[in-house]
Design a protein around this motif. Structure first.
Motif, PDB file in Angstrom:
ATOM      1  N   PHE A   1       0.831  -1.199   0.000  1.00 50.15           N
ATOM      2  CA  PHE A   1       0.000   0.000   0.000  1.00 50.15           C
ATOM      3  C   PHE A   1       0.872   1.258   0.000  1.00 50.15           C
ATOM      4  CE2 PHE A   1      -3.814  -1.885   2.583  1.00 50.15           C
ATOM      5  CZ  PHE A   1      -4.059  -2.778   1.547  1.00 50.15           C
ATOM      6  N   PRO A   2       0.529   2.290  -0.783  1.00 53.76           N
ATOM      7  CA  PRO A   2       1.140   3.610  -0.598  1.00 53.76           C
ATOM      8  C   PRO A   2       0.859   4.134   0.811  1.00 53.76           C
ATOM      9  CG  PRO A   2      -0.010   3.497  -2.694  1.00 53.76           C
ATOM     10  CD  PRO A   2      -0.401   2.263  -1.929  1.00 53.76           C
ATOM     11  N   ARG A   3       1.828   4.884   1.378  1.00 54.39           N
ATOM     12  CA  ARG A   3       1.681   5.353   2.753  1.00 54.39           C
ATOM     13  C   ARG A   3       2.402   6.685   2.943  1.00 54.39           C
ATOM     14  NH1 ARG A   3       4.491   0.177   3.250  1.00 54.39           N
ATOM     15  NH2 ARG A   3       6.706   0.467   3.702  1.00 54.39           N
ATOM     16  N   PRO A   4       2.156   7.353   4.064  1.00 52.48           N
ATOM     17  CA  PRO A   4       2.671   8.715   4.250  1.00 52.48           C
ATOM     18  C   PRO A   4       4.109   8.789   4.747  1.00 52.48           C
ATOM     19  CG  PRO A   4       1.203   8.137   6.057  1.00 52.48           C
ATOM     20  CD  PRO A   4       1.122   7.013   5.070  1.00 52.48           C
ATOM     21  N   GLU A   5       4.711   7.679   5.135  1.00 48.93           N
ATOM     22  CA  GLU A   5       6.104   7.734   5.602  1.00 48.93           C
ATOM     23  C   GLU A   5       7.049   7.988   4.426  1.00 48.93           C
ATOM     24  OE1 GLU A   5       3.544   5.565   8.306  1.00 48.93           O
ATOM     25  OE2 GLU A   5       4.049   5.205   6.194  1.00 48.93           O
ATOM     26  N   PRO A   6       8.043   8.872   4.604  1.00 49.66           N
ATOM     27  CA  PRO A   6       8.936   9.203   3.494  1.00 49.66           C
ATOM     28  C   PRO A   6       9.915   8.075   3.173  1.00 49.66           C
ATOM     29  CG  PRO A   6       9.626  10.340   5.482  1.00 49.66           C
ATOM     30  CD  PRO A   6       8.321   9.683   5.808  1.00 49.66           C
ATOM     31  N   LEU A   7      10.288   8.011   1.915  1.00 47.67           N
ATOM     32  CA  LEU A   7      11.338   7.087   1.494  1.00 47.67           C
ATOM     33  C   LEU A   7      12.683   7.555   2.034  1.00 47.67           C
ATOM     34  CD1 LEU A   7      10.213   6.684  -2.209  1.00 47.67           C
ATOM     35  CD2 LEU A   7      10.089   4.903  -0.448  1.00 47.67           C
ATOM     36  N   SER A   8      13.566   6.581   2.268  1.00 44.07           N
ATOM     37  CA  SER A   8      14.896   6.867   2.803  1.00 44.07           C
ATOM     38  C   SER A   8      15.967   6.394   1.828  1.00 44.07           C
ATOM     39  CB  SER A   8      15.098   6.154   4.148  1.00 44.07           C
ATOM     40  OG  SER A   8      14.157   6.600   5.101  1.00 44.07           O
ATOM     41  N   GLU A   9      17.123   7.002   1.909  1.00 43.09           N
ATOM     42  CA  GLU A   9      18.280   6.577   1.122  1.00 43.09           C
ATOM     43  C   GLU A   9      18.514   5.091   1.340  1.00 43.09           C
ATOM     44  OE1 GLU A   9      21.529   7.636  -1.494  1.00 43.09           O
ATOM     45  OE2 GLU A   9      19.963   8.929  -0.653  1.00 43.09           O
ATOM     46  N   GLY A  10      18.654   4.372   0.236  1.00 40.57           N
ATOM     47  CA  GLY A  10      18.908   2.942   0.312  1.00 40.57           C
ATOM     48  C   GLY A  10      17.681   2.073   0.219  1.00 40.57           C
ATOM     49  N   ASP A  11      16.477   2.657   0.295  1.00 39.14           N
ATOM     50  CA  ASP A  11      15.268   1.855   0.138  1.00 39.14           C
ATOM     51  C   ASP A  11      15.197   1.277  -1.279  1.00 39.14           C
ATOM     52  OD1 ASP A  11      14.185   2.127   2.688  1.00 39.14           O
ATOM     53  OD2 ASP A  11      12.956   3.874   2.153  1.00 39.14           O
TER      54      ASP A  11
END
Length: 265
Positions: free
Chosen positions: A79-89
């Motif tokens: 599911f799409p969600r509101p937490e931001p993506l992080s370097e390395g994801d």
């Protein structure tokens, strides 16, 4: 029975596939640290609707979003969600389009920032397997020749097929006959014929390949927490060879898919 489509019907599927490609490029341009998959979902839906299509996944058996966004150990159906993506994801995005009753489906995987070598190998292996699957989708081959090509690419790269999921027929339905496993020996199953249209989608993992469905009822996770990658094209079988319907027409041949795979190595 595996449906067969006329040239004009395949052209309708190609129009849906062109929107898939357009959405993928729009998303790819926005992916980076700090971006949320919820924002990517909103961008995807607006791009789809501006192009005259509908998000095929939204509401499909209750799925709540326009795209699937699966991060790291999430293999598919996240599911799409509101937490931001992080370097390395590691982010897998699956896009489905319905356009005037016809469907296109495609997926890609991107690293947010520079991937570590094992993850890079996983992505390259999965992309290469998709090119091999397309190359095997030849009139006169057997269905399992596609499966065998995918499994061979995984074995050569030292990664694992997530065996619970595979490709499928597509056209008037999002998921139609046949189911196409990503593993198996060659020379088995139905004879491939001109006019058939398949969504080919290798899904590989770095770990054991065992998966489970999360409590949300949709998100598929690797049991050992290892990352997974997913690439997919919608492909039509013709007497002249397979045509990728989720690429621009000038890039739709198997030769282009193979060139892309070689460049990724």
């Amino acid at each position: 029975m595996i449906p067969r489509y006329t040239r004009s019907e395949i052209d309708r599927i190609r129009l849906a596939g062109a929107i898939v490609h357009q959405v993928q490029r729009a998303l790819e341009a926005e992916i980076g640290p700090g971006v949320t998959t919820a924002e990517l979902d909103a961008l995807a839906e607006s791009t789809i609707r501006r192009a005259g299509g509908e998000p095929a996944f939204k509401g499909y058996h209750g799925f709540p979003a326009s795209i699937c966004t699966s991060i790291n150990a999430e293999a598919v159906h996240g599911f799409p969600r509101p937490e931001p993506l992080s370097e390395g994801d590691l982010l897998c995005i699956d896009v489905g389009i319905r356009l005037e009753g016809w469907y296109g489906d495609g997926a890609f995987t991107l690293s947010v920032g520079e991937p570590v070598p094992p993850v890079r190998n996983l992505m390259e292996a999965t992309r290469t397997a998709l090119a091999a699957a397309v190359a095997a989708a030849q009139v006169g081959n057997r269905l399992s020749d596609i499966s065998h090509a995918v499994e061979s690419a995984a074995r050569d790269a030292g990664v694992h097929v997530l065996r619970d999921y595979g490709g499928h027929g597509i056209g008037r339905e999002l998921h139609g006959e046949p189911h196409i496993p990503n593993y198996g020996g060659p020379g088995r199953g139905p004879l491939l014929e001109a006019g058939q249209v398949f969504a080919l989608e290798p899904i590989f993992g770095l770990g054991t390949g065992e998966v489970a469905v999360d409590k949300d009822g949709w998100t598929v996770l690797t049991v050992d927490g290892s990352p997974a990658a997913h690439f997919e094209h919608t492909v039509a079988l013709t007497e002249q060879g397979p045509e990728i319907l989720t690429l621009p027409s000038s890039d739709s041949t198997v030769a282009e898919a193979s060139r892309t795979a070689v460049q990724a190595r």
